[in-house]
Design a protein around this motif. Sequence first.
Motif, PDB file in Angstrom:
ATOM      1  N   VAL A  92       0.879  -1.213  -0.020  1.00  0.00           N
ATOM      2  CA  VAL A  92       0.084  -0.110  -0.044  1.00  0.00           C
ATOM      3  C   VAL A  92       0.664   1.053  -0.091  1.00  0.00           C
ATOM      4  CG1 VAL A  92      -0.134   0.139   2.692  1.00  0.00           C
ATOM      5  CG2 VAL A  92      -1.875   1.124   1.296  1.00  0.00           C
ATOM      6  N   GLY A  93       0.697   2.280  -0.791  1.00  0.00           N
ATOM      7  CA  GLY A  93       1.356   3.393  -1.062  1.00  0.00           C
ATOM      8  C   GLY A  93       0.902   4.233   0.057  1.00  0.00           C
ATOM      9  N   SER A  94       1.370   5.361   0.072  1.00  0.00           N
ATOM     10  CA  SER A  94       1.158   6.422   1.090  1.00  0.00           C
ATOM     11  C   SER A  94      -0.234   7.334   0.652  1.00  0.00           C
ATOM     12  CB  SER A  94       2.063   7.578   1.358  1.00  0.00           C
ATOM     13  OG  SER A  94       2.413   8.261   0.199  1.00  0.00           O
ATOM     14  N   GLY A  95      -0.358   7.198  -0.528  1.00  0.00           N
ATOM     15  CA  GLY A  95      -1.642   7.922  -1.177  1.00  0.00           C
ATOM     16  C   GLY A  95      -2.688   6.958  -0.957  1.00  0.00           C
ATOM     17  N   ASP A  96      -2.301   5.574  -1.160  1.00  0.00           N
ATOM     18  CA  ASP A  96      -3.396   4.477  -0.926  1.00  0.00           C
ATOM     19  C   ASP A  96      -3.969   4.535   0.165  1.00  0.00           C
ATOM     20  OD1 ASP A  96      -2.809   3.826  -3.700  1.00  0.00           O
ATOM     21  OD2 ASP A  96      -1.313   2.258  -3.231  1.00  0.00           O
TER      22      ASP A  96
ATOM     23  N   THR B 235     -17.697  -0.529  -7.787  1.00  0.00           N
ATOM     24  CA  THR B 235     -16.390  -0.801  -8.111  1.00  0.00           C
ATOM     25  C   THR B 235     -15.640   0.570  -8.210  1.00  0.00           C
ATOM     26  OG1 THR B 235     -16.358  -2.961  -9.152  1.00  0.00           O
ATOM     27  CG2 THR B 235     -14.612  -1.653  -9.473  1.00  0.00           C
ATOM     28  N   ARG B 236     -14.858   0.744  -7.310  1.00  0.00           N
ATOM     29  CA  ARG B 236     -14.052   1.959  -7.407  1.00  0.00           C
ATOM     30  C   ARG B 236     -12.484   1.921  -7.167  1.00  0.00           C
ATOM     31  NH1 ARG B 236     -14.899   4.647  -1.870  1.00  0.00           N
ATOM     32  NH2 ARG B 236     -16.298   3.197  -0.811  1.00  0.00           N
ATOM     33  N   ARG B 237     -11.785   2.819  -7.503  1.00  0.00           N
ATOM     34  CA  ARG B 237     -10.097   2.692  -7.335  1.00  0.00           C
ATOM     35  C   ARG B 237     -10.132   3.492  -5.897  1.00  0.00           C
ATOM     36  NH1 ARG B 237      -6.295   4.745 -11.949  1.00  0.00           N
ATOM     37  NH2 ARG B 237      -4.289   4.060 -10.863  1.00  0.00           N
ATOM     38  N   VAL B 238      -9.359   2.795  -5.228  1.00  0.00           N
ATOM     39  CA  VAL B 238      -9.071   3.591  -3.618  1.00  0.00           C
ATOM     40  C   VAL B 238      -7.455   3.870  -3.795  1.00  0.00           C
ATOM     41  CG1 VAL B 238      -8.662   3.139  -1.385  1.00  0.00           C
ATOM     42  CG2 VAL B 238     -10.588   2.149  -2.686  1.00  0.00           C
ATOM     43  N   GLY B 239      -7.012   5.144  -3.832  1.00  0.00           N
ATOM     44  CA  GLY B 239      -5.973   5.701  -4.170  1.00  0.00           C
ATOM     45  C   GLY B 239      -5.231   5.210  -5.579  1.00  0.00           C
ATOM     46  N   ASP B 240      -4.106   5.094  -5.809  1.00  0.00           N
ATOM     47  CA  ASP B 240      -3.485   4.754  -6.878  1.00  0.00           C
ATOM     48  C   ASP B 240      -3.383   3.130  -6.926  1.00  0.00           C
ATOM     49  OD1 ASP B 240      -3.158   7.397  -7.769  1.00  0.00           O
ATOM     50  OD2 ASP B 240      -0.984   7.216  -6.392  1.00  0.00           O
ATOM     51  N   GLY B 241      -3.519   2.113  -6.117  1.00  0.00           N
ATOM     52  CA  GLY B 241      -3.076   0.826  -6.399  1.00  0.00           C
ATOM     53  C   GLY B 241      -4.067   0.065  -5.839  1.00  0.00           C
ATOM     54  N   LEU B 242      -5.160   0.561  -5.226  1.00  0.00           N
ATOM     55  CA  LEU B 242      -6.204  -0.202  -4.731  1.00  0.00           C
ATOM     56  C   LEU B 242      -7.603  -0.268  -5.295  1.00  0.00           C
ATOM     57  CD1 LEU B 242      -5.502   0.106  -0.714  1.00  0.00           C
ATOM     58  CD2 LEU B 242      -4.347  -1.360  -2.187  1.00  0.00           C
ATOM     59  N   VAL B 243      -8.234  -1.526  -5.106  1.00  0.00           N
ATOM     60  CA  VAL B 243      -9.542  -1.436  -5.887  1.00  0.00           C
ATOM     61  C   VAL B 243     -10.655  -1.994  -4.801  1.00  0.00           C
ATOM     62  CG1 VAL B 243     -11.030  -2.385  -7.779  1.00  0.00           C
ATOM     63  CG2 VAL B 243      -8.597  -1.741  -8.283  1.00  0.00           C
ATOM     64  N   SER B 244     -11.706  -1.352  -4.853  1.00  0.00           N
ATOM     65  CA  SER B 244     -12.988  -1.701  -4.024  1.00  0.00           C
ATOM     66  C   SER B 244     -13.950  -2.327  -4.837  1.00  0.00           C
ATOM     67  CB  SER B 244     -13.255  -0.327  -2.964  1.00  0.00           C
ATOM     68  OG  SER B 244     -14.226  -0.737  -2.493  1.00  0.00           O
ATOM     69  N   HIS B 245     -14.652  -3.508  -4.490  1.00  0.00           N
ATOM     70  CA  HIS B 245     -15.659  -3.936  -5.103  1.00  0.00           C
ATOM     71  C   HIS B 245     -16.393  -4.293  -4.096  1.00  0.00           C
ATOM     72  CE1 HIS B 245     -13.123  -4.765  -8.726  1.00  0.00           C
ATOM     73  NE2 HIS B 245     -12.379  -5.476  -7.690  1.00  0.00           N
ATOM     74  N   ALA B 246     -17.897  -3.958  -4.529  1.00  0.00           N
ATOM     75  CA  ALA B 246     -19.053  -4.418  -3.548  1.00  0.00           C
ATOM     76  C   ALA B 246     -19.933  -5.105  -4.238  1.00  0.00           C
ATOM     77  CB  ALA B 246     -19.645  -2.891  -3.298  1.00  0.00           C
ATOM     78  N   TYR B 247     -20.318  -6.101  -3.458  1.00  0.00           N
ATOM     79  CA  TYR B 247     -21.461  -7.305  -4.288  1.00  0.00           C
ATOM     80  C   TYR B 247     -22.704  -7.476  -3.013  1.00  0.00           C
ATOM     81  CZ  TYR B 247     -17.549  -8.636  -6.908  1.00  0.00           C
ATOM     82  OH  TYR B 247     -16.403  -8.668  -7.682  1.00  0.00           O
ATOM     83  N   GLU B 248     -23.769  -7.696  -3.748  1.00  0.00           N
ATOM     84  CA  GLU B 248     -24.805  -8.208  -3.014  1.00  0.00           C
ATOM     85  C   GLU B 248     -24.991  -9.622  -3.155  1.00  0.00           C
ATOM     86  OE1 GLU B 248     -28.307  -6.043  -4.408  1.00  0.00           O
ATOM     87  OE2 GLU B 248     -28.086  -4.288  -3.259  1.00  0.00           O
ATOM     88  N   PHE B 249     -25.363 -10.266  -2.064  1.00  0.00           N
ATOM     89  CA  PHE B 249     -25.701 -11.787  -2.066  1.00  0.00           C
ATOM     90  C   PHE B 249     -27.127 -11.741  -2.776  1.00  0.00           C
ATOM     91  CE2 PHE B 249     -22.551 -11.649   1.112  1.00  0.00           C
ATOM     92  CZ  PHE B 249     -21.725 -12.948   0.693  1.00  0.00           C
ATOM     93  N   VAL B 250     -27.054 -12.844  -3.808  1.00  0.00           N
ATOM     94  CA  VAL B 250     -28.400 -12.876  -4.331  1.00  0.00           C
ATOM     95  C   VAL B 250     -29.188 -14.160  -3.788  1.00  0.00           C
ATOM     96  CG1 VAL B 250     -29.435 -13.620  -6.659  1.00  0.00           C
ATOM     97  CG2 VAL B 250     -27.315 -12.114  -6.457  1.00  0.00           C
ATOM     98  N   SER B 251     -30.287 -13.746  -3.567  1.00  0.00           N
ATOM     99  CA  SER B 251     -31.206 -15.033  -3.049  1.00  0.00           C
ATOM    100  C   SER B 251     -31.580 -15.936  -4.186  1.00  0.00           C
ATOM    101  CB  SER B 251     -32.571 -14.569  -2.263  1.00  0.00           C
ATOM    102  OG  SER B 251     -32.117 -13.684  -1.353  1.00  0.00           O
ATOM    103  N   VAL B 252     -31.306 -17.313  -3.815  1.00  0.00           N
ATOM    104  CA  VAL B 252     -31.528 -18.316  -4.718  1.00  0.00           C
ATOM    105  C   VAL B 252     -32.629 -19.391  -4.254  1.00  0.00           C
ATOM    106  CG1 VAL B 252     -30.724 -20.389  -6.347  1.00  0.00           C
ATOM    107  CG2 VAL B 252     -29.260 -18.102  -5.711  1.00  0.00           C
ATOM    108  N   ASN B 253     -33.958 -19.327  -4.857  1.00  0.00           N
ATOM    109  CA  ASN B 253     -34.992 -20.348  -4.614  1.00  0.00           C
ATOM    110  C   ASN B 253     -34.291 -21.767  -4.901  1.00  0.00           C
ATOM    111  OD1 ASN B 253     -36.618 -18.174  -3.885  1.00  0.00           O
ATOM    112  ND2 ASN B 253     -37.327 -17.930  -5.813  1.00  0.00           N
ATOM    113  N   PRO B 254     -34.937 -22.645  -3.770  1.00  0.00           N
ATOM    114  CA  PRO B 254     -34.215 -24.196  -4.246  1.00  0.00           C
ATOM    115  C   PRO B 254     -35.200 -24.572  -5.273  1.00  0.00           C
ATOM    116  CG  PRO B 254     -35.333 -23.899  -1.995  1.00  0.00           C
ATOM    117  CD  PRO B 254     -35.145 -22.421  -2.599  1.00  0.00           C
TER     118      PRO B 254
END
Length: 199
Positions: A35-39, A179-198
């Motif tokens: 992780v860099g200082s800007g990150d 999805t977004r960049r965090v600083g110069d070298g990190l990436v943030s991803h957000a996911y929702e769990f999808v309900s699946v009917n049996p």
Amino acid sequence: MGKIVLSTNVTLDGVVQDPDGQEGFELGGWFHQFVGSGDLEAWTAAETEEAQGAEALLLGRRSYEWFASRTPSMADRVSSTWADSMNSLPKYVVSSTLDHPRWRNTTVLNGDAAKEISELKRKVDGQILVYGSYQLVRTLIDHNLADELRLVVFPVVLGTGLRLFGETCRRKPLRLVDTRRVGDGLVSHAYEFVSVNPV
């Protein structure tokens, strides 16, 4: 109704073990190595925003003890706003062995974890944030109690180490929501769990 948000730092190959190098893992310490200082500044800002948006913190015992031993005195080393938010949040720790929690605003959940967390979700109105707590995370996923997964991906492949996802009882589809960049070298991803009917 509460929304359980799993939030963690992870390497490109999914390793979550020993990011700060204090657990004795031979490849530990990757957080500060890659992780860099800007990150770090951008990461701290994102973590602060996340903590301020939460209504409660849910942790396993080991992660709870890690945070409890550091966060109350972190104001001089990281964002004091983040530390203040963490210290003031109601905290719930899943443990059958913790008798005397030392971090203020802590409630111990020592019964059936899935049942007590289901009740917690009904009681809390807003985001319930989960940091670390990988055994607990797997329980939450297996019992369909997790609502969102947030990963900050670090630019390194370790090749070995404890990964976030172990064996689960079935497939877990997710939907990318951000999805977004965090600083110069990190990436943030957000996911929702999808309900699946049996079927």
